[in-house]
Design a protein around this motif. Structure first.
Motif, PDB file in Angstrom:
ATOM      1  N   GLU A  80      62.548 -22.945  -0.996  1.00  0.00           N
ATOM      2  CA  GLU A  80      63.727 -23.677  -0.406  1.00  0.00           C
ATOM      3  C   GLU A  80      63.724 -23.491   1.026  1.00  0.00           C
ATOM      4  N   HIS A  86      64.240 -27.284  -2.819  1.00  0.00           N
ATOM      5  CA  HIS A  86      63.292 -28.479  -2.877  1.00  0.00           C
ATOM      6  C   HIS A  86      63.644 -29.374  -4.237  1.00  0.00           C
ATOM      7  N   PRO A  87      63.498 -30.808  -3.862  1.00  0.00           N
ATOM      8  CA  PRO A  87      63.678 -31.723  -4.493  1.00  0.00           C
ATOM      9  C   PRO A  87      63.457 -31.310  -6.052  1.00  0.00           C
ATOM     10  N   GLU A  90      65.618 -28.878  -7.573  1.00  0.00           N
ATOM     11  CA  GLU A  90      67.077 -29.583  -7.588  1.00  0.00           C
ATOM     12  C   GLU A  90      67.247 -30.316  -9.103  1.00  0.00           C
ATOM     13  N   ALA A  91      65.852 -31.203  -9.190  1.00  0.00           N
ATOM     14  CA  ALA A  91      65.634 -31.891 -10.596  1.00  0.00           C
ATOM     15  C   ALA A  91      65.676 -30.947 -11.664  1.00  0.00           C
ATOM     16  N   GLU A  94      69.360 -30.094 -12.565  1.00  0.00           N
ATOM     17  CA  GLU A  94      69.836 -31.193 -12.984  1.00  0.00           C
ATOM     18  C   GLU A  94      69.388 -31.809 -14.391  1.00  0.00           C
ATOM     19  N   LYS A 112      55.374 -29.497  -7.700  1.00  0.00           N
ATOM     20  CA  LYS A 112      55.453 -29.861  -6.341  1.00  0.00           C
ATOM     21  C   LYS A 112      53.918 -30.572  -5.984  1.00  0.00           C
ATOM     22  N   ALA A 150      62.540 -35.934  -9.390  1.00  0.00           N
ATOM     23  CA  ALA A 150      62.201 -35.356  -8.333  1.00  0.00           C
ATOM     24  C   ALA A 150      61.162 -36.304  -7.401  1.00  0.00           C
ATOM     25  N   SER A 151      60.295 -36.976  -8.109  1.00  0.00           N
ATOM     26  CA  SER A 151      59.562 -37.957  -7.654  1.00  0.00           C
ATOM     27  C   SER A 151      60.289 -39.233  -7.090  1.00  0.00           C
ATOM     28  N   MET A 153      63.466 -38.643  -5.981  1.00  0.00           N
ATOM     29  CA  MET A 153      64.193 -38.188  -5.004  1.00  0.00           C
ATOM     30  C   MET A 153      63.354 -38.146  -3.742  1.00  0.00           C
ATOM     31  N   ILE A 154      62.035 -37.641  -3.768  1.00  0.00           N
ATOM     32  CA  ILE A 154      61.190 -37.320  -2.613  1.00  0.00           C
ATOM     33  C   ILE A 154      60.922 -38.635  -2.311  1.00  0.00           C
ATOM     34  N   ASP A 157      63.904 -39.832  -0.259  1.00  0.00           N
ATOM     35  CA  ASP A 157      64.038 -39.229   0.963  1.00  0.00           C
ATOM     36  C   ASP A 157      62.846 -39.699   2.098  1.00  0.00           C
TER      37      ASP A 157
END
Length: 163
Positions: A80, A86-87, A90-91, A94, A112, A150-151, A153-154, A157
């Motif tokens: 973090e 880190h996304p 978070e994922a 969630e 990651k 996460a993919s 989200m990244i 971003d």
């Protein structure tokens, strides 16, 4: 005979006196009190002890501590930044991509790395890349969903940053 090593750990320079046969996992846990990486199989087969050494995921139970001299090491505790997860973290939260949480740090670090190498992996590519990380609770469906999220989200971003 112990050896003094120095390396970057989660962004800060550190040093430790280590024995030739001591694992990086033991040093991280005993000297730096980082409990995210854990020993389960002690054979490098389960992924629970995964950390990132100079950009590459390694089984810290097999990685000899003297080899860490001069390297850059990232553990789950260092992921973090600026009070933001880190996304991938978070994922995972969630999508409840864990039950007991024992394997989660290694899973997150591997995910990651996967997304760094392949920003938009297919489900089969996720399964292949993550095959060295074992979840005894069998949360694999949620783990795959979390990595896909996460993919996205990244990528979102990156698109925002490009504007």
């Amino acid at each position: 005979m112990n050896k003094q090593i120095s390396f970057k750990l989660n962004g800060r320079q550190v040093s430790a006196s280590v024995s030739p046969g001591e694992s990086l996992l033991d040093v991280l846990r005993s000297r730096f009190h980082l409990g995210g990486a854990r020993e389960t199989c002690a054979l490098g087969l389960c992924g629970v002890c995964t950390v990132i050494v100079s950009g590459n995921p390694v089984s810290s139970c097999l990685y000899m501590a003297p080899a860490a001299d001069g390297e850059e090491i990232v553990t789950i505790e260092g992921l973090e930044t600026e009070d933001a997860l880190h996304p991938v973290q978070e994922a995972f939260m969630e999508h409840t991509a864990f039950q007991c949480g024992y394997c989660t740090p290694g899973m997150i670090l591997m995910a990651k790395k996967l997304l760094e190498e392949n920003p938009d992996p297919s489900e089969d590519e996720i399964k292949e890349f993550m095959s060295g990380n074992i979840c005894r609770c069998a949360s694999y469906g949620q783990i795959i969903q979390a990595i896909q999220a996460a993919s996205q989200m990244i990528q979102a971003d990156r698109m925002e940053g490009a504007h």
